[in-house]
Design an enzyme around this catalytic site. Structure first.
Site, PDB file in Angstrom:
ATOM      1  N   TYR A   1       1.197  -0.884  -0.282  1.00 53.41           N
ATOM      2  CA  TYR A   1      -0.040   0.278  -0.278  1.00 53.41           C
ATOM      3  C   TYR A   1       0.993   1.621   0.057  1.00 53.41           C
ATOM      4  O   TYR A   1       0.909   2.241   0.151  1.00 53.41           O
ATOM      5  CB  TYR A   1      -0.970   0.146   1.205  1.00 53.41           C
ATOM      6  CG  TYR A   1      -1.525  -1.209   1.290  1.00 53.41           C
ATOM      7  CD1 TYR A   1      -2.944  -1.466   0.973  1.00 53.41           C
ATOM      8  CD2 TYR A   1      -1.655  -1.941   2.761  1.00 53.41           C
ATOM      9  CE1 TYR A   1      -3.340  -2.434   1.176  1.00 53.41           C
ATOM     10  CE2 TYR A   1      -2.170  -2.523   3.255  1.00 53.41           C
ATOM     11  CZ  TYR A   1      -3.195  -3.183   2.678  1.00 53.41           C
ATOM     12  OH  TYR A   1      -4.382  -3.877   2.630  1.00 53.41           O
TER      13      TYR A   1
ATOM     14  N   CYS B   1      13.875 -11.159  -1.918  1.00 49.63           N
ATOM     15  CA  CYS B   1      14.655 -10.936  -3.278  1.00 49.63           C
ATOM     16  C   CYS B   1      13.685  -9.960  -3.606  1.00 49.63           C
ATOM     17  O   CYS B   1      13.086 -11.274  -5.202  1.00 49.63           O
ATOM     18  CB  CYS B   1      15.391 -11.979  -3.705  1.00 49.63           C
ATOM     19  SG  CYS B   1      15.876 -13.384  -2.839  1.00 49.63           S
ATOM     20  N   GLU B   2      13.992  -8.836  -3.526  1.00 48.12           N
ATOM     21  CA  GLU B   2      12.614  -7.957  -4.210  1.00 48.12           C
ATOM     22  C   GLU B   2      13.623  -6.487  -3.737  1.00 48.12           C
ATOM     23  O   GLU B   2      13.081  -6.388  -2.738  1.00 48.12           O
ATOM     24  CB  GLU B   2      11.182  -8.162  -3.560  1.00 48.12           C
ATOM     25  CG  GLU B   2      10.160  -9.608  -3.934  1.00 48.12           C
ATOM     26  CD  GLU B   2       9.686  -9.413  -5.067  1.00 48.12           C
ATOM     27  OE1 GLU B   2       9.373  -8.072  -5.591  1.00 48.12           O
ATOM     28  OE2 GLU B   2       9.689 -10.436  -6.066  1.00 48.12           O
TER      29      GLU B   2
END
Ligand SMILES: *Cc1c(COP(=O)(O)O)cnc(C)c1O
Length: 463
Positions: A364, A391-392
């Protein structure tokens, strides 16, 4: 912006990139009581404590990342809500914000009711001894099995969310020889988030039955015709993290209009209205939430006024705060791992958790604050982004926050106001082990939801 002019990295107000912050706070060691749980204090030696226990001790005993929940604060907020609404209204805690057996017991002891929206939440509520008649069952796609169980155990109300469900619940109740108390959830054409509300076109969503086009009136017609149902009222929930009462005002007006139509058509005055939850809390010092007392007063004035205008008896009001009760009561404690200063931008501070224990920032674009809690520091403020270990690149916990420039691996930092929608939305992404929730009160800390273990992971993986 010249890089060479600021060899020490992005620390000065004139080189700050765009973000969700205003200016660095004057003293990073001061904890804004607005965003921290009630018993959180900074001790003379510089460490922060909650419920009388220092975070350094808590980290040693329970590890990091972990959620620490201030039980006194939780109970005080329950009491504030139920006192504010008094005997002529009902407060339902929205269990989806955070539910555990300990929480259910506290709610029960403090006299609150409970909203659940799945079989799992219902099981937790019943297992911890919440009387079924104090439970409301929500959801836009309850399964037959969930409805059967809810009716069988005798939940106080089921909130009907579609035409199919009106028939489905009626049949199940009839099959069990019961008459189930129900409300109909309507979509009032208002959506409110934070400081805004929009009063058009928000019928375009999955929840509820639209007031527009006479759909809700038709739902009432059908529900009144079915023997298995006892229609006790109308339900409306307009959004989340709301500060402005204007959205509730429009919503209450429209719901009362429906009650008047029902009276005119059927000669029945439905006895209850539920205005849902969604009341905002302070995630940062910029947020100014209202006190439960003010909210109760405003809502009851709105409903009373609208009912007088429509010449209706004032119905019993219920509300469903989730975030506003549990959100402010907990913080997440992390250990600082790697620190990467990106010159001219900001310093990336990696912690030992991330989007697996707090998805709200990624989901959000939520705002949070953060503080160094294992010690004080007189170093100058440095603009940071607190990120996780997943892993982002979107694995962000706090998008823009100032921390002292001498922050070092091994320091403990805490993100306040993580009691709602953090543990309850936690995931095992990257096979992360979901953190424990530890309740702290009067110098004692007690695990209420334990940390997941690698054995837990392997147990589900049946090969
Ligand atoms: C989510 C929800 C709530 C609670 O919302 P908060 O923002 O946590 O107060 C209440 N009622 C319904 C129907 C909900 O879906």
């Amino acid at each position: 912006m010249s890089r060479s002019a600021h060899p020490a990295g992005p620390r000065h107000a004139d080189v700050l990139p765009e973000g969700h912050y205003t200016a660095p706070p004057t003293d990073l060691n001061v904890l804004d009581e607005k965003v921290w749980a009630r018993t959180v204090t900074r001790n003379e030696d510089g460490a922060v404590s909650v419920g009388g226990i220092e975070v350094t001790r808590l980290a040693e005993e329970f590890g990091t990342p972990a959620y620490f929940l201030d039980e006194d604060d939780f109970r005080a907020r329950c009491r504030a809500w139920s006192d504010a609404f008094g005997k002529d209204a009902d407060v339902f805690y929205a269990g989806k914000a955070f539910l555990s057996r300990a929480v259910v017991r506290w709610l029960k002891e403090e006299g609150l009711n409970l909203d659940v929206c799945s079989g799992g939440e219902l099981t937790t509520a019943l297992d911890a001894g919440m009387p079924a008649e104090r439970i409301a069952f929500h959801g836009n796609n309850k399964s037959e099995e969930e409805i059967e169980r809810a009716v069988r155990v005798g939940v106080g109300r089921i909130v009907l969310d579609s035409f199919q469900e009106i028939v489905r619940v009626a049949h199940i109740a009839q099959r069990q020889g019961k008459r189930q108390r129900v409300q109909i959830r309507v979509t009032v054409g208002v959506e409110a988030h934070t400081h805004e509300f929009i009063a058009t076109a928000h019928e375009d969503q999955k929840f509820g039955i639209a007031l527009a086009g006479g759909q809700a009136a038709e739902a009432v017609r059908r529900a009144l015709r079915l023997d298995g149902l006892e229609l006790i009222g109308i339900h409306s929930h307009i959004g989340s993290q709301i500060f402005d009462m204007a959205g509730f005002e429009v919503s209450a007006r429209r719901v009362v209009q429906l009650l008047a139509e029902v009276r005119d058509e059927h000669g029945i005055e439905l006895p209850e209205i539920d205005l849902g939850g969604g009341l905002g809390i302070a995630y940062t010092s910029d947020d100014d939430p209202r006190e439960p007392h003010d909210i109760a007063k405003a809502l009851s004035e709105i409903v009373t006024r609208e009912c007088e205008a429509a010449n209706l008896r004032t119905p019993r009001i219920s509300v469903e705060p989730g975030r506003a009760i549990v959100g402010p009561t907990a913080f997440t404690l992390y250990e600082v791992g790697t620190i990467k200063p990106l010159e001219g931008l900001r310093t990336y501070v990696s912690v030992d958790g991330g989007m697996s224990d707090n998805i709200r920032t990624a989901l959000y674009d939520a705002e949070y604050s953060v503080a160094l809690v294992s010690r004080t520091s007189d170093a100058e403020p440095m603009l940071t982004r607190v990120v996780g270990k997943h892993c982002e690149s979107g694995d962000i916990v706090v998008k823009d926050a100032f921390l002292p420039a001498d922050l070092a691996p091994g320091d403990l930092i805490a993100v306040p106001a993580t009691g709602a929608y953090c543990r309850s939305m936690a995931s095992n992404y990257n096979h992360a082990l979901r953190p424990p929730v530890v309740a702290v009160k009067d110098g004692e800390a007690r695990v209420i939801v334990r940390r997941e273990t690698e054995e837990d992971l392997l147990r589900l993986d049946v090969g």
